[in-house]
Write a protein that holds these residues in place. Structure first.
Motif: not given
Lengths: 168, 819
Positions: B476-482, B502-511, B526-529
Motif C-alpha cells: 500500500a505505501s509503495w502504491c500511494i507513493g507511486e 494530500e494532508d490526510e494521505v501524508l498523515d497516514v504515511l507518517e503514521g 513509507s519514507l520513500t513513498a
C-alpha cells in the motif's frame, strides 16, 4: 511396515510399548509423550488417522489409533500398510486380548504385560503382520502357556521335563 | 537374601506411589535389589527379575544392566526363561551394542530345537532385531525353515526372511527356490506371510519382479476362491472371508501389473469382480474396495475399470465415516494428475470437505482443491478457498495463501479480479504470506495501468482499517507513493472515488513511520513513498520537514535514506522530478534470453551515487551501425534506444549514461526506452518518459511469412500495443527445416525515415534443425504518420560450417499493421 505399537491410557501412562525400529530410550519416551499429545487432542468424531509427529519420522508415517474405554491403541505405520486394514488389525488385536483375558480391562494389561507381549508377538513380527486369525493366535498362545506351566509344575515335583512335543 | 518380589507385587507397589518422586524412589530401591540378585548369579529368580526390569523399562527407567542377564536366560533350557529372555532381548538390545552378537549362537541352536515354540521364539527375535551380521550367519537356517511343512514355523520363517532381505539385500537370491511352492499352501497364515515376502522381493529387485509375473494367474485364482467360497467360519471377519489376505494379494497384484500389459489384462476381470461384489456396509469391505481402487489406478487397466474406480471413490466421499472420506481424498489426490476430468465431477463434494471439522480431512481437501482449479471454475473455487482461508487454522494459512496466489496467477479471468483476490488474501492472512509475494504484487499492479486508480484507492482504504499486516502495508505505501496523485484527484472509474486530501494521505504515511507495528522494512517503504509524493503533491514543505527529521534517526537504514533525500531537496532539486517519476512497466523475468541481466540492487532504493546498472544492450546498437553502413542513404535506419533504464541524471556530474535519451517526459515520438531486462526491484526509481504499455492485446492482425529461403523461414506475428496505437509490436519467429542447426543467427532490420524501429534481444541465436524450435525476437515499430510499413531485413547465420548472409525486403505487411 509397522514402526511402533503403543498402548497408553487417558493420562498418557504407557501400558505397552513395542518399537520395530531402533531408537534410544530417551527417544522412545519422547515418542510416547508426543504421540499421547497428538492423539489426546483429537475429538471423538474425527477420523482415526493422523500424520505422525516429527520424532517418529515425519511426513511418511501415519498414526492410526483407536480409543477403547480408558486406553488408546496406536499403531505407527508407513505408507506400505493399508490404513483401513490396520484399523481392522487393531480390532482383531483387542478382540484377541478379550478372549485371552476374559473381558479384558486396563488392569489386566497392567499386571500381565509380558502376556500381552506374547500375544502381540504372535500377531506382528518384525513390523509385519504375521497372523490375523484370532482363533489361530489364541491356540498358539495357549499352547505356549501350557508349556510354561508344565515346566514349572514338573520342576516343582522334581521330574525332569521332556521337551519334544509338537503342538499343532 | 530374601526371595525377590514377584512382578505382580512390584506393580502393585508402584501403583500406590502418589508422586513421581515416590515412584522413582521405589524403582531405585528395586533396581538395587535386582542388581545384587544378578551379582549372586541366582538362576531360579533371574526370570522374575528380568520381568520386573522390563516393566520398569517400559515406564522409562534405565535398564541396560539387564542385557547380559537376558542372554543368560536365552541360554537356559527352561521355556519360561527363554521366553522372557527373548522378550528382553527384543526390548533392551539392539545392533548398536556388541553384546547382541553373543546371541547368535543361542539363536542358532534354538532354530534347530525340537520344540516348535522355541524355534518360533528364535525366529521372532531374529526377525525383530537381527543385525546384518546375525542375519548373514543365520540366513541358511531361516531358509531351511522356510521349506518345512510345519505351517506355524513356515509363516514365521517367511517374515524372518523379509527382515533378512531388508538387512542384507544380497541374500535375496538365496530365498528364491524356497518360494516356489509357497503359494500352494492351504494355511492362510502362511499364504499371508508368503505374499508379504513376495511383495518385498518384487519391490526390491526388478528381476524378481519379472520372474514373479508368472504367478499372477495363481494369485488371481486364490483371490477368486476367497470371494466365491462362501462362508468359512475360521477366516471370517464381519462376513468377508479373510480380508487381510485379500488386501495383501491386491497389493501384490498392483506391483506386478504396474507397467505390464499382459498381467494387467489378466487381472482386469477379478478386479471388476471384487469391486462390484464386495459388501460395503462395514469397514472391512471398504478396506478391500480401497485397495482395489488403488490397484486399478496403478496398473494399465482399461478405461471402463478406471471410471468404476473413480466412482467408487466418489461414493466414499459421501460416506458418513470420516475414515473413509479421508482415505478417498488421499487416493483422489494421487489420481488427479492422470484422470483429471473424472475427478472434476466430484469437485463440489471435495469443496464441501473444506468445511469439515477434522484437520486431516481439511488439509487433504485443500490440496485436492488446488489441484482441481482450472480456467473454468476459477471464480467459484476461489470464493470457496478464500472463505476457507478466513476461517482455517494458522497452520494452513501459509500453504493456502501460496496456493491462492499460484492459482490466481495462472487462471485469473481479469486484472481487477486478480488484484481483488490478492488484496483479499493480504487482508485476511497477511502475516502468513511468503516474502516474495510483495514484489510480485507490485509488479502485477504496475502492469495493469488502467487499474492504478482503483488499486491505490482500495489499498488506501485497507490501510485506514488496519496497519498490522506488513505485506499489505508495504504494498500500500509503495502504491500511494507511486499513484498518490490519482488518489487525491479522485479519478477512480471502477469504484466510487473517495475524497482524500494530500494532508490526510501524508498523515497516514507518517503514521506508519511512527507506529510500533511497522517493521524497519515497512518504514523504509513509507519514507520513500513520502519522498515520491513530493513531486506529485503540492505540500512539499511538509514532506521536507518529515524527511529532515529522519535524518537523525537511530535506524541506520532510515537515516541513510533521509539524508539522501535531504540532499536531493537541497542540492539537486532540479533532478528531483526526473528521479521520482513514475516507474516503468516491469516485464516478467522469464522473457528474452541472453541479455537478461538481472542485477538485484537489493531491497533498498537508489542512492545518489549508485552506479550499478546492467550494461547497455550492445547488440542492437551494433546491428544499427551495420545496417547504416549497408544501406547507405535510402532508408534512414533505426534509432536504437535500448538503453536500460536506470538512475541517471539530466546533467550534472552524475552518471551520464543515457546521453541521447530524453528524460523529462518528452513527446510521444521519442521512442519509449525499452525495458529488456526485468527490474528486479520495483523500488528502483528509473527513468522513463512515459509509462510503458503493458498488456499487449493481440489485435487480430494476421501473421505473415516475411522470408523463406534455404530452409530458413521467418514469420511475423503482430500485436497492437495499448494505449498507443501508433506502435506495432512484431514478433519474428525463425525456424529451420534443414537437418543442421543454424548458429550465430542474427536478425537485423531497417525501416524508412518516417518510421522508428526498436529491436529487442532475441531468445537465442541458434535456430535448431528440423523445426524443433524457433528463435523469437520482438520488434517495435513506431508509425506516427500511418504510412505503409516496409522493412529491409538482413540475416546472417552459420550453417554446416559456412557463413551465410542474405538481404531481403519485406513488403507484404497486412494493412491492419500500419493503419
Amino acid at each position: 511396515m509397522i514402526r511402533a505399537i503403543l498402548i497408553f491410557n487417558n493420562h498418557g501412562k504407557p501400558r505397552l510399548s513395542k518399537f520395530y525400529e531402533h531408537y534410544t530410550e530417551d527417544t522412545e519416551q519422547q515418542i510416547i509423550r508426543e504421540t499421547f499429545h497428538l492423539v489426546s487432542k483429537r475429538d471423538e468424531n474425527v477420523c482415526n488417522f493422523l500424520e505422525g509427529g516429527m520424532l517418529i519420522g515425519g511426513s511418511d508415517y501415519k498414526l492410526i489409533y483407536r480409543h477403547y474405554a480408558t486406553l488408546y491403541f496406536v499403531f505407527c505405520v508407513d505408507s506400505s500398510e493399508s490404513e483401513l486394514g490396520i484399523l481392522d488389525l487393531i480390532q482383531v488385536f483387542v478382540e484377541t486380548l478379550d478372549k485371552c483375558f476374559e473381558n479384558v480391562c486396563e488392569l489386566d494389561l497392567i499386571f500381565h504385560v509380558d502376556k500381552v507381549h506374547n500375544i502381540l508377538a504372535e500377531m506382528v513380527m518384525g513390523g509385519m503382520v504375521l497372523e490375523t486369525n484370532m482363533n489361530e493366535i489364541i491356540m498358539q498362545v495357549d499352547a505356549q502357556n501350557k508349556m510354561e506351566n508344565t515346566f514349572l509344575w514338573e520342576l516343582f515335583i522334581g521330574i525332569k521335563p521332556e521337551i519334544g512335543s509338537n503342538f499343532k | 537374601m530374601p526371595a525377590p518380589i514377584r512382578l505382580r507385587e512390584l506393580i502393585r507397589t508402584i501403583r500406590t506411589a502418589r508422586t513421581q518422586a515416590e515412584e522413582r524412589e521405589m524403582i531405585q530401591k528395586e533396581c538395587a535389589a535386582i542388581r545384587s540378585s544378578f551379582r549372586e548369579e541366582d538362576n531360579t529368580y533371574r526370570c522374575r527379575n528380568v520381568a520386573k526390569l522390563l516393566y520398569m523399562h517400559m515406564l522409562g527407567y534405565p535398564a541396560h544392566f539387564g542385557q547380559l542377564e537376558c542372554l543368560k536366560l536365552i541360554a537356559s533350557q527352561k521355556f519360561t526363561d527363554k521366553r522372557i529372555g527373548y522378550l528382553g532381548a527384543m526390548l533392551l538390545l539392539d545392533e548398536r551394542q556388541d553384546v547382541h552378537l553373543l546371541m547368535t549362537n543361542c539363536i542358532k541352536n534354538d532354530l534347530n530345537h525340537s520344540t516348535q515354540y522355541v524355534q518360533g521364539l528364535a525366529l521372532c527375535t531374529l526377525g525383530c532385531m537381527g543385525s546384518s551380521e546375525m542375519c548373514r550367519d543365520l540366513a541358511g537356517e531361516v531358509e531351511k525353515l522356510l521349506k518345512t511343512s510345519n505351517s506355524y514355523l513356515r509363516k514365521k520363517a517367511a517374515l524372518c526372511a523379509v527382515h533378512v532381505i531388508r538387512k542384507v539385500p544380497e541374500l535375496m537370491e538365496m530365498f528364491l527356490p524356497a518360494t516356489k511352492n509357497l503359494l500352494s499352501e492351504k494355511n492362510h497364515g502362511v499364504l499371508h506371510t508368503s505374499v508379504v515376502l513376495l511383495t518385498e522381493m518384487c519391490e526390491r529387485s526388478p528381476d524378481m519382479l519379472s520372474h514373479f509375473r508368472k504367478l499372477v494367474p495363481q494369485l488371481v485364482r486364490i483371490l477368486k476362491n476367497l470371494i466365491m467360497s462362501g462362508y468359512s467360519p475360521e477366516h471370517d471377519v464381519s462376513g468377508i472371508s479373510d480380508p487381510f489376505l485379500q488386501v495383501r494379494i491386491l497389493r501384490l497384484l498392483r506391483i506386478l501389473g504396474r507397467s505390464d500389459d499382459d498381467s494387467s489384462e489378466a487381472m482386469n476381470d477379478i478386479l471388476a469382480q471384487v469391486a462390484t461384489n464386495t459388501e460395503t456396509s462395514k469397514n472391512v469391505g471398504n478396506a478391500i474396495l480401497y485397495e482395489t481402487v488403488l490397484t486399478i489406478m496403478d496398473i494399465k487397466s482399461e478405461s471402463g475399470l478406471r471410471v468404476l474406480a473413480i466412482n467408487i471413490l466418489g461414493r466414499f466421499l459421501l460416506n458418513n465415516d470420516k475414515n473413509i472420506r479421508y482415505v478417498a481424498l488421499t487416493s483422489l489426490l494421487k489420481t488427479v494428475q492422470t484422470d483429471h476430468n473424472a475427478v472434476q465431477r466430484h469437485r463440489s463434494t471435495i469443496v464441501d470437505c473444506l468445511k469439515d471439522l477434522d484437520v486431516s480431512i481439511k488439509r487433504r481437501a485443500m490440496e485436492l482443491s488446488f489441484a482441481l482449479v482450472n480456467g473454468n471454475n476459477i471464480r467459484g473455487m476461489m470464493k470457496e478457498l478464500l472463505y476457507f482461508l478466513d476461517s482455517c487454522d494458522p497452520e494452513f494459512k501459509a500453504d493456502c495463501a501460496s496456493g491462492v496466489f499460484l492459482a490466481a496467477e495462472k487462471y485469473a479471468p481479469s486484472k481487477r479480479w486478480h488484484i481483488d483476490t490478492i488484496m483479499r488474501v493480504l487482508t485476511t492472512a497477511g502475516s502468513y504470506v511468503r516474502d516474495d509475494s510483495v514484489p510480485n504484487l507490485i509488479q502485477l499492479i504496475t502492469n495493469s495501468v488502467e487499474m492504478h486508480a482503483y488499486t491505490v484507492q482500495r489499498l488506501y482504504k485497507a490501510l485506514l482499517d488496519d496497519i498490522s499486516q506488513q505485506p499489505l502495508v508495504q504494498v500500500a505505501s509503495w502504491c500511494i507513493g507511486e499513484y498518490g496523485d490519482l488518489l487525491v484527484s479522485g479519478q477512480c472509474e471502477e469504484e466510487e472515488p473517495i475524497q482524500v486530501t494530500e494532508d490526510e494521505v501524508l498523515d497516514v504515511l507518517e503514521g506508519l513511520l511512527v507506529s510500533n507495528l511497522s517493521t524497519p522494512v515497512t518504514r523504509g517503504y513509507s519514507l520513500t513513498a513520502i519522498m515520491k509524493l513530493s513531486t506529485r503533491f503540492s505540500s512539499v514543505n511538509r514532506i521536507k520537514k518529515v524527511v529532515s527529521i529522519y535524518g537523525s534517526s537511530i535506524d541506520v537504514e532510515l537515516q541513510q535514506r533521509a539524508v539522501e533525500y535531504n540532499a536531493l531537496f537541497k542540492k539537486y532539486d532540479h533532478m528531483r522530478p526526473a528521479l521520482l517519476e513514475r516507474m516503468p512497466i516491469m516485464e516478467k523475468t522469464a522473457s528474452n534470453g541472453p541479455t537478461e541481466i538481472v542485477q538485484t540492487n537489493g531491497e533498498t532504493e537508489p542512492s545518489m551515487g549508485e552506479s550499478k546498472h546492467p550494461p547497455p544492450i550492445g547488440q542492437p546498437a551494433n546491428q544499427a551501425n551495420d545496417l547504416l553502413d549497408l544501406l547507405g542513404g535510402n532508408d534512414v535506419p533505426v534509432i536504437q534506444t535500448t538503453m536500460p533504464t536506470k538512475t541517471a541524471s539530466s546533467g550534472g556530474e552524475l552518471l551520464d549514461l543515457l546521453g541521447d535519451l530524453s528524460l523529462s517526459g518528452g513527446p510521444a515520438p521519442a521512442p519509449a526506452p525499452s525495458v529488456p531486462t526485468s527490474q528486479p526491484t520495483f523500488l528502483l526509481d528509473g527513468i522513463s518518459s512515459q509509462p510503458l504499455f503493458n498488456d499487449i492485446a493481440a489485435a487480430g492482425i494476421p501473421p505473415m511469412t516475411a522470408y523463406n529461403k534455404n530452409g530458413l523461414k521467418i514469420d511475423f506475428t503482430f500485436e497492437r500495443a495499448n494505449p498507443n496505437p501508433n506502435i506495432a509490436v512484431i514478433t519474428i519467429h525463425a525456424s529451420n527445416s534443414t537437418e543442421a542447426d543454424m548458429t550465430d543467427f542474427v536478425f537485423q532490420a531497417a525501416v524508412p525515415k518516417t518510421f522508428q524501429l526498436q529491436l529487442l534481444s532475441p531468445s537465442s541465436n541458434v535456430v535448431p534443425a528440423l523445426n524443433q524450435g524457433t528463435v523469437t525476437q520482438v520488434i517495435r515499430v513506431l508509425n506516427p504518420q500511418k504510412q505503409q510499413l516496409r522493412m529491409r531485413v538482413k540475416l546472417t547465420y552459420t550453417h554446416k560450417g559456412s557463413a551465410f548472409q542474405d538481404l531481403s525486403e519485406v513488403n507484404n505487411f497486412p494493412p491492419q499493421s500500419w493503419q
